[in-house]
Scaffold this motif. Structure first.
Motif, short mmCIF file in Angstrom:
data_model
loop_
_atom_site.label_atom_id
_atom_site.label_comp_id
_atom_site.label_asym_id
_atom_site.label_seq_id
_atom_site.Cartn_x
_atom_site.Cartn_y
_atom_site.Cartn_z
N PRO A 94 0.82 -1.23 0.00
CA PRO A 94 0.00 0.00 0.00
C PRO A 94 0.85 1.27 0.00
O PRO A 94 0.53 2.23 -0.70
N LEU A 95 1.95 1.26 0.74
CA LEU A 95 2.79 2.46 0.78
C LEU A 95 3.42 2.72 -0.58
O LEU A 95 3.49 3.86 -1.04
N ALA A 96 3.87 1.63 -1.24
CA ALA A 96 4.49 1.81 -2.56
C ALA A 96 3.48 2.37 -3.54
O ALA A 96 3.79 3.24 -4.35
N ARG A 97 2.24 1.89 -3.47
CA ARG A 97 1.21 2.35 -4.42
C ARG A 97 0.77 3.78 -4.16
O ARG A 97 0.24 4.43 -5.05
N LEU A 98 0.99 4.25 -2.93
CA LEU A 98 0.59 5.63 -2.62
C LEU A 98 1.35 6.64 -3.48
O LEU A 98 0.88 7.74 -3.70
N GLY A 99 2.52 6.26 -3.95
CA GLY A 99 3.29 7.17 -4.79
C GLY A 99 2.61 7.46 -6.12
O GLY A 99 2.94 8.43 -6.78
N GLY A 100 1.66 6.60 -6.51
CA GLY A 100 0.90 6.87 -7.72
C GLY A 100 1.62 6.50 -9.01
O GLY A 100 1.18 6.86 -10.10
N SER A 101 2.71 5.73 -8.90
CA SER A 101 3.49 5.46 -10.11
C SER A 101 2.78 4.51 -11.06
O SER A 101 3.18 4.36 -12.20
N THR A 102 1.73 3.84 -10.60
CA THR A 102 0.94 3.04 -11.53
C THR A 102 -0.39 3.72 -11.83
O THR A 102 -1.21 3.21 -12.58
N LYS A 103 -0.61 4.86 -11.21
CA LYS A 103 -1.86 5.60 -11.46
C LYS A 103 -1.53 6.88 -12.23
O LYS A 103 -0.78 6.83 -13.18
#
Lengths: 587, 333
Positions: free
Chosen positions: A306-315
């Motif tokens: 979850p923390l990695a995804r918070l960066g938005g690099s896949t969004k």
């Protein structure tokens, strides 16, 4: 033959096999090129690779079925993979041998005792597997940082082989460049140097695959053990113990690397043996993992994705420069599959495929990305090598039909990995009145994705006073012209009163020779004054986004060598549903 | 490694010891000073260390007064080549026993031969066989392609065809390029040129297809010499006619073969589709590359006037644009 001799032969064989399979991982039909060599075999027999991708994708990619072999081997015989097969283990054993040669038995016994730090590898395994176990948007495959097969492949592909080939060009004519090779090589060197602190430091303390095999190996019916409760306690077994598993006392079965050195050194009447029952000296089957450590690792693993995804690099914050090779699956699944093994990067015939640095996002470190400034050309049109090298399906093995969008794939069209865009502020014909169109020349798509817009523009200080006209030769005033400067075939002159310009074929300091006499020459009404306009004829590149596949050959060839005047971003790539650029309309 | 034994404490300064130590120290100072003097850079930083400009490609042209130009109609490239060579006086006119031959093909792109973007392997193979048949001691084939070199030679089929015909493929390495210039040139000054394969060569042959080229008008035998350049050669697109003129000055081949069996009429020089090609069933062989290309332009529906580099090369005395004055032999195969 002693069992340790057999082990050494196996280690040398598998290490040589590993080196061979990395060397041959290059496109070609020669016997020392790819042909049919199983270049990813060491990754395929790695159970951590299989388990990690099963957790992230909820399915077993068929080529990874080889891992069952290792699992069965480990269930039956313990960590024989570590002792006999693992090429990274063999390398560590060799470096440890070099580093500890000549040291006293007392030093070595102390170094080979069990240490609580050996539990670290179980914590690392737990963090990596828990992080991988989420549902897809939250499944994070980062085993490649430490998985010994991915790590060793990466080190050889990006650092060891290209460094060995520097100046020789035996592997690749022209040589190769790999961004970040220093850090990959430095990490390998660091891990190898750790063997000077403790023999097989990586295997004992860091290796997550070793941890996994240690857990599986607890099921093994056979193992190293004492055949009688009492022995002379001479400690000779500890002098040579690779795994620091304490064979003399209660043995740490999950730590035993099956190096078999203890069997060799043991001399009492009731010696150590490879026995189908627990050691007579007792066994410790726990991993040395504390409850607090376990909870901390669990929490770390749960928080990581979850923390990695918070960066938005896949969004919405996806890195525009992260152009993936053709056949790559959509980014979230790509990251759930990519091992960072760099097999695709090694096999790429043009060297344009590079290992991403941190600039493309933390998760993407060492995953493949196109850098069109590096290599012999961009992503070659008739090449699908990377997808066939990928062991996990992060890059699908394409056929040329599918890549081009022809035949059975005509309905879905070609695979686009990005979109080229002209930087009109840097492009020679757009910004600086210089002819060029190298990008158009090299666009491999047919019809070309780059077409031309032809213009004629007045050059700097373009208007010269007309002095006289003699046939095709026009005499002009003004400051002297550099002789020949306007004779490149790209300049034209427009005479006063003439609507069209004519190509200049030669010039002196004050005359222009045109490719034909002016039409009005015979009429006797030639102008005797006025201005002659000097024009440059330019063709300017324009990208057609419906045709561009993002191969980057234009970017590679662009003569603006620093920041290219035509550059590819991952916009409009076909693998993502939400990165399209064009309005979809049917006519 | 054993550490050196400790030096025992001494009560008095010993003259012999002192002199020994002084000599050692003096020697070390002299050595350091000498080394510094030897390495002293008398140039300013950044001053060029490059060698002076030298003409870098020998003149391979044949000035024997023989037939300069042959035009062969047909569809079979190997047969057309043989017929064309015969018309010019036979391969023996060009290749003598013991000659070391270099064939410069166009292998620019990693595309299959049938797309016509590169020299056809059948033609290259037959040329290699002809040279070997004439007694050549060796035939090497080279190019510095645009796409990845190894992929280009493999996918175009040129590499395997050359090997099968008994020739040797020379895939360029970084060290094969050395700085060279063309006498009287404006653009080619100290430019990296693919010179290694030219070493020891006695005959040079160019083989190129007929292709549309938006910047140059057409890409034929003169433009084909671009493939001997290294470095950031793309800059030369800023003066395309100038560079082709200088390439014509730089490279004086024994003869050239222009393959217009099919011509790339559009989307050149890469092509990529059979739709870009048109069967023009013509092969032109000649010792005058300017005349060969001037005729080749007609296959693309253009004239020599559309290609300013032809007139410029002719003005340098390299050849003649008006190919009809050379009385070309016309044959069919």
């Amino acid at each position: 033959m002693k069992i340790t001799t057999a082990r050494r032969i196996a280690q040398i064989f598998f290490f040589a096999l590993f080196v061979w399979l990395t060397v041959v991982a290059t496109v070609g039909t020669g016997w020392s090129q790819w042909r049919g060599w199983p270049i990813a075999w060491f990754l395929q027999i790695d159970p951590l690779v299989a388990l990690g991708t099963v957790l992230t994708t909820r399915s077993l990619h068929p080529p990874l079925g080889w891992a069952l072999l290792t699992i069965v081997l480990t269930i039956l015989f313990g960590r024989v993979f570590c002792g006999f097969i693992c090429p990274f283990g063999a390398l560590h054993q060799f470096v440890s041998w070099l580093g500890w040669r000549g040291r006293t038995a007392r030093d070595r016994i102390a170094a080979n005792g069990y240490r609580p730090a050996q539990a670290v590898k179980y914590y690392l395994l737990l963090v990596l597997l828990i992080a991988a176990a989420g549902n897809l948007p939250f499944a994070l495959l980062q085993i490649g940082w430490l998985d010994p097969m991915a790590l060793l492949h990466r080190s050889f592909n990006l650092a060891v082989l290209p460094a060995a080939d520097l100046g020789l060009e035996r592997l690749h004519p022209g040589g190769r460049l790999y961004q970040g090779a220093l850090w990959v090589g430095a990490l390998l060197a660091f891990l190898l140097l750790l063997n000077l602190i403790l023999p097989r430091f990586f295997c004992r303390i860091l290796c997550p695959l070793g941890a996994l095999l240690g857990i599986i190996g607890r099921l093994a019916p056979w193992g190293i053990g004492k055949t009688a409760a009492k022995c002379t306690e001479c400690s000779l077994c500890d002098v040579a113990c690779e795994g620091a598993c304490n064979p003399m006392g209660p043995i740490r079965t999950s730590e035993c690397l099956m190096c078999m050195n203890c069997l060799d050194t043991c001399v009492p009447a009731e010696p150590l043996g490879y026995v189908p029952r627990p050691s007579a000296g007792g066994e410790i089957t726990a991993f040395g993992v504390s409850r607090r450590g376990f909870v901390a690792a669990l929490a770390g693993g749960l928080a990581a994705a979850p923390l990695a995804r918070l960066g938005g690099s896949t969004k919405s914050a996806w890195p525009a420069g992260l152009v993936r090779p053709p056949g790559s699956v959509a980014e979230e699944e790509f990251l759930a599959r990519c091992l960072k093994c760099t097999a695709c990067i090694r096999v790429c015939p043009t060297n344009t495929l590079q290992a991403a640095g941190f600039a493309h996002g933390w998760e993407s470190i060492w995953t493949p990305v196109l850098d069109n400034r590096i290599g012999t050309s961009g992503c070659q049109l008739n090449c699908v090598a990377c997808g066939h090298a990928c062991p996990t399906g992060a890059i699908r093995p394409l056929t040329l039909e599918e890549k081009f969008g022809i035949g059975d794939f005509a309905a879905q069209g070609p695979i686009r990995i990005g979109l080229a865009a002209v930087d009109r502020g840097r492009c020679l014909p757009w910004a600086m009145q210089r002819p060029c169109i190298v990008c158009e020349e090299n666009c491999p798509v047919t019809p070309k994705a780059i077409h031309l817009s032809a213009v004629e523009e007045p050059v700097r200080d373009a208007s010269l006073p007309l002095v006289a006209i003699d046939g095709a030769v026009v005499q002009v005033g003004g400051p002297p012209l550099p002789p020949g400067r306007l004779a490149t075939g790209d300049y034209a002159a427009r005479l006063p009163g003439e609507p069209l310009s004519r190509r200049i074929v030669a010039n002196t300091s004050n005359t222009l020779t045109l490719d034909a006499e002016p039409e009005s020459a015979g009429d006797g009404d030639l102008p005797t004054d006025g201005k002659v306009d000097i024009l440059v004829r330019l063709q300017r590149p324009v990208v057609d986004p419906e045709r561009c596949i993002g191969c980057g050959i234009c970017e590679h060839e662009c003569p603006m060598t620093g920041l290219r005047a035509i550059r590819v971003t991952a916009d409009n790539e076909t693998r993502s549903a939400n990165r399209g650029v064009l309005l979809k309309a049917s006519f | 490694m054993k550490p050196p034994p400790p030096i025992p404490p001494t009560a008095d300064m010993n003259r012999r010891d002192f002199l020994q130590r002084s000599v050692r120290a003096g020697g070390a100072i002299a050595l350091t000073g000498g080394l510094a003097a030897w390495l002293w850079d008398r140039r300013r930083p950044g001053q060029s260390h490059r060698e002076p400009a030298v003409a870098s490609v020998p003149d391979f042209s044949l000035r024997d007064g023989g037939r300069p130009l042959a035009i062969v109609m047909g569809r079979d490239r190997a047969a057309m080549l043989r017929r064309g060579l015969d018309a010019l006086g036979g391969i023996g006119r060009f290749i003598r026993p013991g000659d070391r031959v270099l064939v410069k093909v166009n292998a620019a792109f990693a595309t299959p031969a049938l797309l016509g973007a590169t020299s056809h392997p059948d033609l290259v193979a037959e040329l290699v066989r002809q040279c070997l048949g004439a007694g050549a001691a060796g035939v090497a084939v080279t190019d510095n392609p645009i796409n990845d070199p190894e992929s280009c030679f493999m996918l175009t089929g040129i590499g395997p065809a050359v090997a099968a015909a008994g020739g040797r493929l020379h895939v360029p390495r970084a060290s094969d390029f050395t700085s060279g210039s063309v006498a009287g040139g404006r653009l080619l000054r100290n430019w990296p040129i693919l010179q290694a394969p030219l070493r020891g060569v006695t005959k040079l042959i160019g083989v190129a297809p007929v292709k549309h080229h938006a910047r140059a008008g057409a890409s034929m035998t003169l433009k084909n010499w671009y493939g001997l350049l290294g470095g950031r050669r793309n800059q030369f697109h800023q003066d395309i006619n100038g560079i082709i003129e200088e390439l014509a000055m730089l490279v004086r081949p024994t003869f050239v073969v222009l393959d217009g069996t099919s011509s790339m009429m559009a989307n050149g020089p890469t092509g990529g589709s059979l739709a870009d090609l048109k069967p023009t069933n013509t092969m032109i062989l000649g010792t005058d590359g300017v005349a060969v290309d001037a005729f080749g332009a007609t296959l693309l529906g253009r004239t020599a006037a559309d290609l300013p580099y032809l007139a410029r090369a002719a003005a340098r005395g390299i050849g003649t644009v008006d190919f009809a004055t050379l009385n070309p032999i016309r044959e069919s195969a």
